[in-house]
Design an enzyme around this catalytic site. Structure first.
Site: not given
Ligand code: 13P
Length: 271
Positions: A115, A185, A191, A113, A231, A26-28
């Protein structure tokens, strides 16, 4: 819609107890056009040989989907979108429909997700609407769930995850569950560098699987893949994947470096 090689090797071929791992990057809201294409090229080069044993998806930002899709070509990686809107078209400024995603050969979409839930403010009802619309259009859905630190500390981890799962899957039929992956998650692990221990992750995965068995049946529960996210790195992936309950990972930060991401995919294949 045809899923090509993925359909032949992937969810369609899942045998209970022998779930095929799925690793997503997931490159966000990261990369620019050139960096996205370069990353996709490097992921293809590094992962191609591993795709017979693991599904690998990348989720670039919307504006780069087409270019990344071209870079992925027909090598068997899955092109994914980070979100979708449930309406097919119309006056929904800024939103993107599943038909538009399918037009770009997107095969898989993240819904719910953390976020989207906690930064943008999506609730369970909207998440469920998006899940159903995506499944009806033929997309594969990764339904993301997870508790906040506050909720965990208050002893509400299972309650929150079950509530998000049950609400997210409302109205989804047993057949459609073949198009669904769940990503656990925990918000506090995203993160932060604070990965859940394999033990903590497995505890929630078991509750998720049990809930799916209650909602559907044992076969469905045994076939659904449950990823862990939060993470995950090339260094901690092997410990997580050693647990048969953990069917892959949804990776944020570490998916922006092809070497790290490939290390995670390799760990999934070797588990
Ligand atoms: P990180 O791997 O940066 O913690 O993010 C996880 C995530 O939100 C994947 O969708």
């Amino acid at each position: 819609m045809t899923l090509g090689a993925w359909d032949a090797q992937g969810v369609g071929a899942v045998v209970v107890g022998e779930r095929r791992s799925i690793v997503g990057g997931n490159w966000k809201m990261n990369t620019d056009l050139a960096a996205a294409v370069e990353l996709a090229d490097n992921v293809v080069a590094g992962c191609q040989a591993l795709l017979s044993e693991c599904d690998v998806a990348v989720f670039p930002p919307f504006p780069y989907l087409q270019a990344v899709g071209r870079a992925l070509g027909n090598h068997g990686l899955l092109l994914g979108a980070q979100d979708v809107y449930h309406q097919p078209n119309g006056a929904y400024t800024g939103e993107v429909s599943s038909a538009m995603l399918l037009d770009l050969n997107v095969q898989i979409v993240l819904v719910g997700h953390s976020e989207r839930r906690h930064v943008i403010g999506e609730d369970n009802e909207l998440v469920n609407t998006k899940v159903r619309a995506s499944l009806e259009s033929g997309l594969h859905v990764i339904l993301c769930i997870g508790e906040t630190l506050e909720q965990r500390q208050a002893g509400r981890t299972n309650q929150v995850n079950v509530a998000q799962l049950v609400a997210g899957l409302q109205g989804v039929g047993t057949e459609q569950m073949r198009q669904v992956t769940v990503a656990y998650e925990p918000v506090w692990a995203i993160g932060t560098g604070q990965t859940a221990t394999p033990r903590d992750a497995v505890a929630v995965h078991r509750v998720v699987r049990r809930t799916i068995a209650d909602l559907y049946d044992e076969d469905t529960a045994g076939s659904v893949r449950i990823q862990y996210g939060g993470s995950v790195t090339a260094s901690n992936a092997a410990d997580l994947f050693a647990e048969p309950e953990i069917d892959g990972a949804l990776v944020g930060g570490a998916s922006l470096e092809a070497d790290q991401f490939m290390g995670i995919v390799r760990a999934a294949v070797e588990s």
